[in-house]
Design a protein around this motif. Structure first.
Motif, PDB file in Angstrom:
ATOM      1  N   GLY A   1       0.823  -1.206   0.000  1.00 38.18           N
ATOM      2  CA  GLY A   1       0.000   0.000   0.000  1.00 38.18           C
ATOM      3  C   GLY A   1       0.855   1.252   0.000  1.00 38.18           C
ATOM      4  O   GLY A   1       0.577   2.226  -0.676  1.00 38.18           O
ATOM      5  N   ALA A   2       1.935   1.193   0.806  1.00 44.99           N
ATOM      6  CA  ALA A   2       2.833   2.345   0.823  1.00 44.99           C
ATOM      7  C   ALA A   2       3.487   2.558  -0.519  1.00 44.99           C
ATOM      8  O   ALA A   2       3.625   3.673  -0.999  1.00 44.99           O
ATOM      9  CB  ALA A   2       3.890   2.150   1.929  1.00 44.99           C
ATOM     10  N   ALA A   3       3.906   1.411  -1.139  1.00 37.65           N
ATOM     11  CA  ALA A   3       4.527   1.524  -2.449  1.00 37.65           C
ATOM     12  C   ALA A   3       3.549   2.078  -3.461  1.00 37.65           C
ATOM     13  O   ALA A   3       3.892   2.898  -4.307  1.00 37.65           O
ATOM     14  CB  ALA A   3       5.054   0.152  -2.893  1.00 37.65           C
ATOM     15  N   CYS A   4       2.331   1.570  -3.377  1.00 36.43           N
ATOM     16  CA  CYS A   4       1.324   2.087  -4.318  1.00 36.43           C
ATOM     17  C   CYS A   4       1.090   3.577  -4.089  1.00 36.43           C
ATOM     18  O   CYS A   4       0.894   4.344  -5.020  1.00 36.43           O
ATOM     19  CB  CYS A   4       0.018   1.316  -4.173  1.00 36.43           C
ATOM     20  N   HIS A   5       1.120   3.981  -2.827  1.00 39.07           N
ATOM     21  CA  HIS A   5       0.904   5.393  -2.519  1.00 39.07           C
ATOM     22  C   HIS A   5       2.041   6.264  -3.065  1.00 39.07           C
ATOM     23  O   HIS A   5       1.820   7.321  -3.610  1.00 39.07           O
ATOM     24  CB  HIS A   5       0.770   5.565  -1.003  1.00 39.07           C
ATOM     25  N   VAL A   6       3.292   5.797  -2.950  1.00 40.71           N
ATOM     26  CA  VAL A   6       4.438   6.559  -3.466  1.00 40.71           C
ATOM     27  C   VAL A   6       4.384   6.669  -4.978  1.00 40.71           C
ATOM     28  O   VAL A   6       4.729   7.681  -5.573  1.00 40.71           O
ATOM     29  CB  VAL A   6       5.753   5.898  -3.012  1.00 40.71           C
ATOM     30  N   SER A   7       3.915   5.623  -5.635  1.00 41.32           N
ATOM     31  CA  SER A   7       3.916   5.630  -7.082  1.00 41.32           C
ATOM     32  C   SER A   7       2.848   6.542  -7.664  1.00 41.32           C
ATOM     33  O   SER A   7       2.819   6.776  -8.870  1.00 41.32           O
ATOM     34  CB  SER A   7       3.734   4.207  -7.620  1.00 41.32           C
ATOM     35  N   ALA A   8       1.918   6.996  -6.793  1.00 40.16           N
ATOM     36  CA  ALA A   8       0.862   7.869  -7.305  1.00 40.16           C
ATOM     37  C   ALA A   8       1.416   9.277  -7.450  1.00 40.16           C
ATOM     38  O   ALA A   8       1.087  10.190  -6.699  1.00 40.16           O
ATOM     39  CB  ALA A   8      -0.329   7.852  -6.355  1.00 40.16           C
ATOM     40  N   ALA A   9       2.318   9.468  -8.426  1.00 34.76           N
ATOM     41  CA  ALA A   9       3.003  10.748  -8.624  1.00 34.76           C
ATOM     42  C   ALA A   9       2.066  11.762  -9.280  1.00 34.76           C
ATOM     43  O   ALA A   9       1.068  11.423  -9.901  1.00 34.76           O
ATOM     44  CB  ALA A   9       4.244  10.547  -9.477  1.00 34.76           C
ATOM     45  N   VAL A  10       2.435  13.016  -9.127  1.00 34.14           N
ATOM     46  CA  VAL A  10       1.677  14.128  -9.706  1.00 34.14           C
ATOM     47  C   VAL A  10       2.465  14.712 -10.878  1.00 34.14           C
ATOM     48  O   VAL A  10       3.667  14.969 -10.746  1.00 34.14           O
ATOM     49  CB  VAL A  10       1.411  15.223  -8.650  1.00 34.14           C
ATOM     50  N   ARG A  11       1.789  14.876 -11.990  1.00 31.03           N
ATOM     51  CA  ARG A  11       2.410  15.506 -13.176  1.00 31.03           C
ATOM     52  C   ARG A  11       2.144  17.013 -13.104  1.00 31.03           C
ATOM     53  O   ARG A  11       1.006  17.465 -13.211  1.00 31.03           O
ATOM     54  CB  ARG A  11       1.829  14.922 -14.451  1.00 31.03           C
ATOM     55  N   LEU A  12       3.226  17.769 -12.896  1.00 26.60           N
ATOM     56  CA  LEU A  12       3.118  19.218 -12.709  1.00 26.60           C
ATOM     57  C   LEU A  12       3.715  19.934 -13.924  1.00 26.60           C
ATOM     58  O   LEU A  12       4.905  19.761 -14.228  1.00 26.60           O
ATOM     59  CB  LEU A  12       3.852  19.642 -11.434  1.00 26.60           C
ATOM     60  N   VAL A  13       2.898  20.727 -14.616  1.00 25.15           N
ATOM     61  CA  VAL A  13       3.330  21.495 -15.784  1.00 25.15           C
ATOM     62  C   VAL A  13       3.408  22.970 -15.393  1.00 25.15           C
ATOM     63  O   VAL A  13       2.425  23.535 -14.880  1.00 25.15           O
ATOM     64  CB  VAL A  13       2.367  21.322 -16.972  1.00 25.15           C
ATOM     65  N   VAL A  14       4.570  23.570 -15.599  1.00 25.01           N
ATOM     66  CA  VAL A  14       4.804  24.971 -15.230  1.00 25.01           C
ATOM     67  C   VAL A  14       5.055  25.775 -16.505  1.00 25.01           C
ATOM     68  O   VAL A  14       5.964  25.447 -17.291  1.00 25.01           O
ATOM     69  CB  VAL A  14       5.995  25.104 -14.261  1.00 25.01           C
ATOM     70  N   ASN A  15       4.255  26.804 -16.729  1.00 27.56           N
ATOM     71  CA  ASN A  15       4.416  27.700 -17.868  1.00 27.56           C
ATOM     72  C   ASN A  15       4.813  29.077 -17.367  1.00 27.56           C
ATOM     73  O   ASN A  15       4.161  29.631 -16.463  1.00 27.56           O
ATOM     74  CB  ASN A  15       3.121  27.800 -18.676  1.00 27.56           C
ATOM     75  N   VAL A  16       5.866  29.660 -17.961  1.00 23.47           N
ATOM     76  CA  VAL A  16       6.395  30.945 -17.505  1.00 23.47           C
ATOM     77  C   VAL A  16       6.437  31.917 -18.684  1.00 23.47           C
ATOM     78  O   VAL A  16       6.983  31.583 -19.739  1.00 23.47           O
ATOM     79  CB  VAL A  16       7.807  30.787 -16.898  1.00 23.47           C
ATOM     80  N   LYS A  17       5.865  33.100 -18.481  1.00 22.34           N
ATOM     81  CA  LYS A  17       5.853  34.121 -19.528  1.00 22.34           C
ATOM     82  C   LYS A  17       6.191  35.481 -18.935  1.00 22.34           C
ATOM     83  O   LYS A  17       6.117  35.693 -17.723  1.00 22.34           O
ATOM     84  CB  LYS A  17       4.477  34.189 -20.205  1.00 22.34           C
ATOM     85  N   ASP A  18       6.579  36.397 -19.836  1.00 25.31           N
ATOM     86  CA  ASP A  18       6.822  37.784 -19.458  1.00 25.31           C
ATOM     87  C   ASP A  18       5.484  38.448 -19.171  1.00 25.31           C
ATOM     88  O   ASP A  18       4.551  38.362 -19.977  1.00 25.31           O
ATOM     89  CB  ASP A  18       7.557  38.518 -20.583  1.00 25.31           C
ATOM     90  N   ALA A  19       5.373  39.127 -18.044  1.00 20.32           N
ATOM     91  CA  ALA A  19       4.103  39.716 -17.649  1.00 20.32           C
ATOM     92  C   ALA A  19       3.658  40.824 -18.590  1.00 20.32           C
ATOM     93  O   ALA A  19       2.456  41.061 -18.757  1.00 20.32           O
ATOM     94  CB  ALA A  19       4.197  40.263 -16.224  1.00 20.32           C
ATOM     95  N   ALA A  20       4.604  41.507 -19.227  1.00 22.04           N
ATOM     96  CA  ALA A  20       4.247  42.622 -20.095  1.00 22.04           C
ATOM     97  C   ALA A  20       3.995  42.182 -21.523  1.00 22.04           C
ATOM     98  O   ALA A  20       3.006  42.566 -22.146  1.00 22.04           O
ATOM     99  CB  ALA A  20       5.355  43.687 -20.054  1.00 22.04           C
ATOM    100  N   THR A  21       4.879  41.348 -22.059  1.00 20.77           N
ATOM    101  CA  THR A  21       4.789  40.982 -23.474  1.00 20.77           C
ATOM    102  C   THR A  21       4.134  39.636 -23.708  1.00 20.77           C
ATOM    103  O   THR A  21       3.812  39.301 -24.853  1.00 20.77           O
ATOM    104  CB  THR A  21       6.193  40.962 -24.096  1.00 20.77           C
ATOM    105  N   LEU A  22       3.968  38.837 -22.621  1.00 21.28           N
ATOM    106  CA  LEU A  22       3.415  37.476 -22.704  1.00 21.28           C
ATOM    107  C   LEU A  22       4.271  36.557 -23.566  1.00 21.28           C
ATOM    108  O   LEU A  22       3.805  35.531 -24.062  1.00 21.28           O
ATOM    109  CB  LEU A  22       1.974  37.503 -23.240  1.00 21.28           C
TER     110      LEU A  22
END
Length: 928
Positions: free
Chosen positions: A23-44
């Motif tokens: 159960g612990a192993a299954c819990h660790v494997s439940a990873a989260v896919r995190l997508v980070v998008n970064v832009k210039d606040a003025a010009t996008l």
């Protein structure tokens, strides 16, 4: 039973333990896919290389990385409480607390603001946070400046000086050049070697071949001078980056700098601009359309018209410009890749006309000069970006086509003070020709049809982890240039200049130029604690293809290594605010190939009078000349090369920033026209004893006695004989807006030292008559025929933004502390000389006693080498913009030299007084 019970208990405990572990192993494997998008606040705009740090208290260690070319990064993390931090040089750091749930896929969008509060209104150029020194100019700064052409933007650079428009001559760019420098075509390589790139495609002027023998009009011809900035409208421009330092090896065919122009893209309201000043009127209208409804297909269109009087008091001389563009951006997004296609069609037309005053002309006639240029361009960019994380970041295919229709027409009444031979001979040797009339009308026309094509394939790879990241750029580029025009078209019996030494030549007979380039560049960033090192190193190779084997350039590759290093130091905290430091250095080679007019010059026709029998009876008149036809091609011509290096220091604190740059450039083989000695032999026929009445005809050279003569002349060829040495210090101090009054202070300026001189020995023949004949000796001099120019200036700008009132105004104080010119020292004594037989001899002390050879000594007074200083002058400029009706209507006004202070000064005992009148204008902007 007890035994069995014990084993059952142990088995139960074992099963529960395994279940817990699974159960612990299954819990660790439940990873989260995190997508980070970064832009210039003025010009996008997506921000690449933004450092993303992800920390979780419950998980040991730190994860993260750097954003790709799309400003994106994908992380695989564990659920729970976390902290994410974003850092990028030149931007404010951001930190956000997260609570990640099990089996969650999350996308975070960040908008980073520039660290100097540049998200506010900025009405001047700002120094970019690049690896090299560069100025960034956006639409707000251009709108506040109220420019008529791209030339006006040069005043925003460090060391720039506000000038009135000069539409009567070519506006060529001279980056990092001292003020007051005399424009000289022998040192035009600096302008020719400044690359203009519009939406990723370079403006190519290599096929321009327009010419005129009229010396009074050469300032209006742009051949060999690069891009004429009068042709560039600023209304469709979104932003401009002017790289004064070491540009990326992605950009070639340059020696002095890079101008990267990005035009407007995106749906928006209809924009209109109406401008009027003391010389010109301008009208612009443009709009962006969203054809898809979801911003996946955008069309932008714009048209601009400028009508300028060179001198408002003279309506006979004017300049007009018409520009227009239609730009399309189409995007597709799929599971495999994101694709974008930009297709741009542009038109630019320039029209010059100049009529003379008939009261000042011969026989009250009207002569005219007019020059029209129509240029059409079609550029395409196809961009492929993988949708999933991979080493490959992007692939690009860029193409450009350009076609020009250029026509120069000139009509001139030519009056001669003596009888001149008619320059009509087309074969070498003895030719019987006629006489030019003492007064005639010359119709001269030059037809140019320059065509250029380019194709570029490039891409980028990316590698790295949390402490080290690297991007690898690569590309191959091909360019073709050819002029399909008919060239000069005129009646050779009625030339524009009486002493004409050329004949009509079709430009289309000149071979096409083909250029092939390749580049490879690595940009590596290393993060060590709070230190950041960024190293950009690249190599570019360039060569001309299909050249005749006689050329030194044939098959010769040129290599341009360049590098830039930036070190961002940890901030020091002053009153709980970070004080940032950044040091940078860069160096590299830059190469510009000769243009077609330099590689394939016109042939030189020299006519020497052998018999000039001008009889009262027209039938008995005869003129015979010996014609020499010479190929003026310099097969030893090389590419112009410039070595540049610079060091820079940046300090930033609470939205205030100081940037100081020291630079040095040395280009020793720029293009110029240099003299070569040519020897000519011809006969002088004596017709004094000939009786035309008895013979019933004009004399023939076969029947006349003669005397053979030899003549030495200095003729010009294009060589690598110019040196341009530049060095100086640039500085920019920009404050944050002061509270309450909402005013920003910007102080910028520079010390420039520019030395222009020859880098090769020069031949010179004095115009001296000895014993009734022209001196037939030519001297070779090692003297530096040039000047050193210096200037020191400081521009102080107070700009105030009052959003609640819709008012923005600025007061600029321009201080030109010093401008000076010094002629480089010359002793005037030749090192060698050539006699009439073409033999070269050393010039010794004994030559100074020879009555003929001593005439080769050029005498200069000591005062001619004294530095000439022009004292300080100060001018005050005012600009203001007021918006109405939710910023849909804007009214702007500007006055240059509202106050002008320039004290008189003396030179050689003569008082020089300086005067100036204000230059003003206003404009109306609409957004409907």
């Amino acid at each position: 039973m007890i035994f069995k019970s014990k084993y059952q208990s142990a088995l139960f405990i074992f099963v529960m333990a395994v279940s817990t572990m699974v159960g612990a192993a299954c819990h660790v494997s439940a990873a989260v896919r995190l997508v980070v998008n970064v832009k210039d606040a003025a010009t996008l705009e997506p921000l690449e290389f933004a450092a993303v740090t992800f920390r979780q208290p419950a998980v040991a260690g730190v994860s993260g990385g750097h954003t790709d070319a799309e400003g994106s990064i994908t992380l695989t993390v564990q659920p729970g409480q976390a902290v994410i931090e974003l850092n990028l040089v030149g931007y404010k750091a951001q930190r956000r607390n997260l609570s990640l749930k099990d089996r969650e896929s999350l996308t975070l969008n960040f908008r980073l603001e520039p660290s100097t509060s540049l998200n506010e209104v900025v009405v001047t150029a700002r120094e970019g946070y690049n690896a090299t020194s560069a100025s960034l100019i956006d639409t707000t700064a251009m709108r506040h400046l109220q420019p008529s052409s791209f030339t006006d933007l040069m005043s925003l650079l460090p060391g720039g000086v506000t000038k009135d428009p000069e539409m009567g001559s070519v506006n060529r760019i001279d980056l990092r050049s001292a003020s007051g420098m005399t424009q000289n075509d022998d040192y035009a390589t600096a302008a020719l070697g400044t690359a203009f790139v519009v939406d990723g495609v370079r403006l190519n002027t290599d096929a321009d071949m327009q010419i005129t023998p009229d010396a009074n009009r050469t300032s209006r011809i742009s051949t060999g001078k690069g891009v004429d900035m009068r042709s560039l409208s600023t209304d469709d421009i979104e932003s401009v980056e002017i790289v004064r330092g070491i540009p990326s090896v992605e950009y070639g065919e340059l020696t002095s700098g890079l101008v990267s122009i990005k035009r407007k893209s995106g749906a928006g309201r209809l924009e209109a601009r109406f401008k009027a000043d003391t010389q010109s009127q301008l009208f612009y209208v443009g709009k962006g359309f969203d054809l898809s409804g979801d911003n996946t297909w955008i069309i932008n269109a714009g048209v601009d018209y400028l009508d300028s009087k060179i001198d408002p008091r003279n309506n006979r001389e004017n300049f007009k410009r018409v520009t227009g563009s239609l730009r399309s951006t189409k995007r597709w997004t799929g599971p495999v890749a994101r694709i974008a296609w930009n297709s741009n069609f542009s038109y630019s037309g320039m029209f010059e006309k100049d009529d003379n005053d008939p009261d000042l002309a011969v026989n009250n006639t009207i002569d005219f000069y007019q020059n029209s240029k129509h240029t059409m361009r079609w550029d395409n960019t196809l961009r492929y970006v993988p949708s999933v994380a991979s080493v490959l970041q992007e692939l690009n295919l860029v193409s450009g086509l350009s076609y020009g229709h250029e026509q120069l027409e000139q009509q001139k009444h030519v009056a001669s003070s003596r009888v001149m031979p008619m320059p009509v001979s087309l074969v070498e040797g003895d030719n019987y020709i006629g006489y030019l009339p003492m007064l005639y009308l010359a119709d001269y026309r030059v037809e140019g049809r320059p065509f250029t094509a380019s194709l570029k394939s490039c891409g980028r790879l990316r590698f790295g982890g949390s402490s080290l990241s690297s991007a690898l750029k690569f590309g191959v580029e091909w360019n073709m240039s050819k002029n399909y025009g008919r060239g000069a078209v005129y009646d050779i019996s009625r030339p524009l200049i009486a002493g004409n030494n050329t004949r009509p030549r079709a430009f289309r007979d000149v071979p096409a130029m083909h250029q092939l380039s390749a580049y490879l560049e690595s940009e590596t960033r290393f993060y060590a604690g709070k230190h950041t090192l960024s190293l950009t190193a690249g190599l570019r190779e360039t060569q001309l293809l299909h050249l005749d084997s006689r050329y030194e350039l044939s098959g010769k590759p040129y290599f341009d290594p360049r590098f830039n290093l930036v070190w961002s130091l940890p901030p020091a905290y002053v009153r709980n605010y970070p004080l940032g430091f950044e040091l940078a250095a860069g160096a590299g080679w830059h190469t510009k190939m000769p243009v077609a007019a330099y590689l394939y010059p016109e042939k030189l026709y020299s006519d020497f009078e052998q018999l000039n029998y001008y009889h009262n009876v027209e039938d008995y008149r005869v003129m015979n000349v010996r014609t020499y036809i010479e190929d003026m091609t310099n097969y030893r011509l090389r590419a112009a090369r410039n070595f540049k290096w610079e060091v820079r220091a940046d300090i930033s604190y609470r939205g205030n920033r100081l940037s100081v740059t020291y630079f040095r450039e040395n280009m020793a083989d720029g293009f110029r026209s240099s003299g070569f000695v040519h020897t000519y032999t011809y006969n002088r026929y004596d017709a004094s004893g000939f009786d035309p009445y008895a013979a019933g005809r004009a004399p023939l050279i076969e029947d006349l006695p003669y005397q053979t003569e030899t003549y030495l002349a200095v003729r010009s060829k294009t060589t690598n004989g110019s040196r341009t040495l530049k060095e100086g210090v640039e500085y920019t101090l920009q404050s944050r807006r002061l509270p309450v009054i909402n005013t920003r202070l910007t102080i910028s300026g520079a010390f420039f030292s520019t030395t222009n001189s020859n880098s090769q020995s020069l031949w010179y023949k004095p115009s001296i008559i000895a014993n009734g004949r022209e001196l037939q000796y030519v001297g070779l001099y090692d003297d530096l025929d040039g000047n050193n120019y210096r200037s020191v200036n400081t521009n102080i700008l107070f700009d105030t933004d009052l959003p609640r009132l819709g008012l923005n105004f600025s007061i600029g104080v321009q201080n030109l502390w010093l401008t000076s010119r010094k002629t480089l020292r010359r002793d005037g004594i030749p090192v060698q000389y050539m006699d009439v037989n073409g033999a070269i001899h050393p010039y010794t002390d004994e030559c100074l006693s020879d009555p003929y050879l001593k005439q080769l000594v050029r005498n200069f007074t000591e005062s001619s080498f004294v530095r000439q200083n022009v004292p300080a002058e100060t001018s005050v400029n005012f600009k203001a913009t007021k918006t109405f009706w939710q910023k849909r209507v804007g009214l702007a006004v500007y006055v240059n030299r509202l106050v002008y202070i320039a004290p008189d000064y003396e030179r050689y005992g003569i008082t020089i007084r300086r005067y100036s009148t204000p230059y003003f204008g206003m404009e109306l902007n609409l957004k409907i």
